[in-house]
Design a protein around this motif. Structure first.
Motif, short mmCIF file in Angstrom:
data_model
loop_
_atom_site.label_atom_id
_atom_site.label_comp_id
_atom_site.label_asym_id
_atom_site.label_seq_id
_atom_site.Cartn_x
_atom_site.Cartn_y
_atom_site.Cartn_z
N LYS A 6 -26.42 53.53 37.05
CA LYS A 6 -26.97 52.62 38.14
C LYS A 6 -26.99 52.50 39.30
O LYS A 6 -25.76 53.54 39.85
N TYR A 56 -5.20 34.41 40.45
CA TYR A 56 -5.29 33.49 40.51
C TYR A 56 -4.10 32.64 40.91
O TYR A 56 -3.10 32.10 40.41
N ARG A 96 -4.88 38.95 35.52
CA ARG A 96 -6.48 39.44 34.97
C ARG A 96 -7.58 39.52 36.32
O ARG A 96 -7.77 38.60 36.59
N ARG A 97 -7.16 40.28 37.24
CA ARG A 97 -8.10 40.75 37.83
C ARG A 97 -9.56 42.22 37.74
O ARG A 97 -9.00 43.00 37.38
N SER A 98 -10.27 42.05 38.92
CA SER A 98 -11.05 43.43 38.45
C SER A 98 -10.38 44.65 39.01
O SER A 98 -10.20 44.31 40.53
N ARG A 130 -4.67 44.20 43.55
CA ARG A 130 -5.13 42.75 43.59
C ARG A 130 -3.66 40.79 43.60
O ARG A 130 -3.23 41.12 42.58
N ARG A 162 -10.58 48.72 40.68
CA ARG A 162 -11.65 49.51 41.20
C ARG A 162 -11.33 50.90 41.44
O ARG A 162 -11.77 51.59 41.85
N LEU A 217 -17.10 53.37 40.38
CA LEU A 217 -15.93 53.56 40.67
C LEU A 217 -15.73 54.17 38.66
O LEU A 217 -14.47 54.60 38.69
N VAL A 253 -18.10 47.03 34.45
CA VAL A 253 -19.00 47.57 35.01
C VAL A 253 -20.80 47.13 33.77
O VAL A 253 -20.66 47.91 33.38
C1 LIG Z 1 -20.88 40.51 33.61
C2 LIG Z 1 -20.08 41.16 34.42
C3 LIG Z 1 -20.79 42.11 35.40
C4 LIG Z 1 -20.06 42.68 35.76
N1 LIG Z 1 -20.67 44.00 37.13
C5 LIG Z 1 -19.80 44.57 37.55
C6 LIG Z 1 -20.08 45.85 38.76
O1 LIG Z 1 -21.56 45.89 37.41
N2 LIG Z 1 -19.86 46.84 38.70
C7 LIG Z 1 -18.49 45.94 39.32
O2 LIG Z 1 -17.87 46.80 40.08
N3 LIG Z 1 -17.83 44.30 38.64
C8 LIG Z 1 -18.59 43.79 37.78
N4 LIG Z 1 -17.67 42.74 37.26
C9 LIG Z 1 -16.85 42.53 38.49
C10 LIG Z 1 -16.67 41.17 38.87
O3 LIG Z 1 -17.03 41.74 39.97
C11 LIG Z 1 -15.55 39.83 38.55
O4 LIG Z 1 -14.61 39.96 37.54
C12 LIG Z 1 -15.76 38.86 39.52
O5 LIG Z 1 -15.75 39.56 40.82
C13 LIG Z 1 -14.26 38.65 39.75
O6 LIG Z 1 -13.56 38.70 40.23
P1 LIG Z 1 -12.09 39.43 38.82
O7 LIG Z 1 -12.52 39.57 37.93
O8 LIG Z 1 -11.30 40.34 40.25
O9 LIG Z 1 -11.75 37.70 38.49
C14 LIG Z 1 -18.44 42.78 36.40
C15 LIG Z 1 -17.97 41.41 35.89
C16 LIG Z 1 -18.70 40.62 34.76
C17 LIG Z 1 -18.00 39.80 33.71
#
Ligand SMILES: Cc1cc2nc3c(=O)[nH]c(=O)nc-3n(C[C@H](O)[C@H](O)[C@H](O)COP(=O)(O)O)c2cc1C
Length: 174
Positions: free
Chosen positions: A63, A159, A10-12, A156, A14, A69, A114
């Protein structure tokens, strides 16, 4: 997939393909969210499912940065919570959010949290107010985030277990 492997992968994400998310997958995500634990079983969260392109575009400018994204996602779920019921609305909405993200990952989808709560747009207006206005959410609801979801259009790396910050864990005392 083994649960630890799911967490590792699980990664973020975009960048998403245009391909819509199937209705059955959206239903599975709804089920997952609604089984989230909540303080005192308040279940004060509300989830707004958005697939309309113009609405996704509007949300992407709610915002100053970090929401762009959303305009490229086929689906977003906005997580809001009634602030007047329980004192754990931030915790409850956060738990539901990560459950949505994990269910999405298990379904082979990418997602990104986000953040809205506490954020402002380029003119200094509250992101939460902007999202409330776009989606017709009443004032008493906190808007925690917009979770963008879709089929991944980027790679991506998962981990790596041997690179995790094990020093965050303490034995018996800090
Ligand atoms: C509370 C929270 C707020 C976040 N806000 C944003 C955001 O506004 N925009 C974005 O692109 N990613 C956002 N993220 C994603 C984080 O950047 C990301 O989870 C972090 O860099 C770790 O990477 P991973 O999710 O790939 O493990 C957010 C994550 C969390 C938990």
């Amino acid at each position: 997939m083994d649960f630890l492997e799911l967490l590792r992968n699980r990664r973020s994400y975009r960048k998403f393909k245009e391909q819509p998310v199937e209705a059955e997958k959206i239903e599975a995500i709804k089920k997952a969210a609604l089984m989230s634990p909540a303080g005192k079983r308040c279940n004060e969260w509300e989830f707004i499912v958005v697939e309309d392109k113009a609405t996704l575009q509007a949300l992407s400018t709610s915002k100053e940065s970090g929401a762009e994204l959303v305009s490229g996602a086929p689906l977003a779920i906005v997580v809001a919570a009634d602030t007047t019921i329980c004192d754990t609305c931030v915790e409850d909405a956060s738990i539901a959010s990560i459950i949505i993200q994990l269910e999405a990952a298990d379904l082979g989808l990418g997602s990104c949290w986000v953040q809205c709560k506490g954020r402002k747009d380029k003119d200094g207006n509250s992101c939460e107010d902007n999202v409330r206005r776009i989606l017709g959410i009443p004032e008493k609801y906190m808007v925690l985030n917009i979770i963008a979801i879709g089929y991944k259009d980027q790679d991506r790396k998962p981990y790596e277990y041997d690179k995790l910050a094990y020093d965050k864990f303490h034995n018996e005392k800090f």
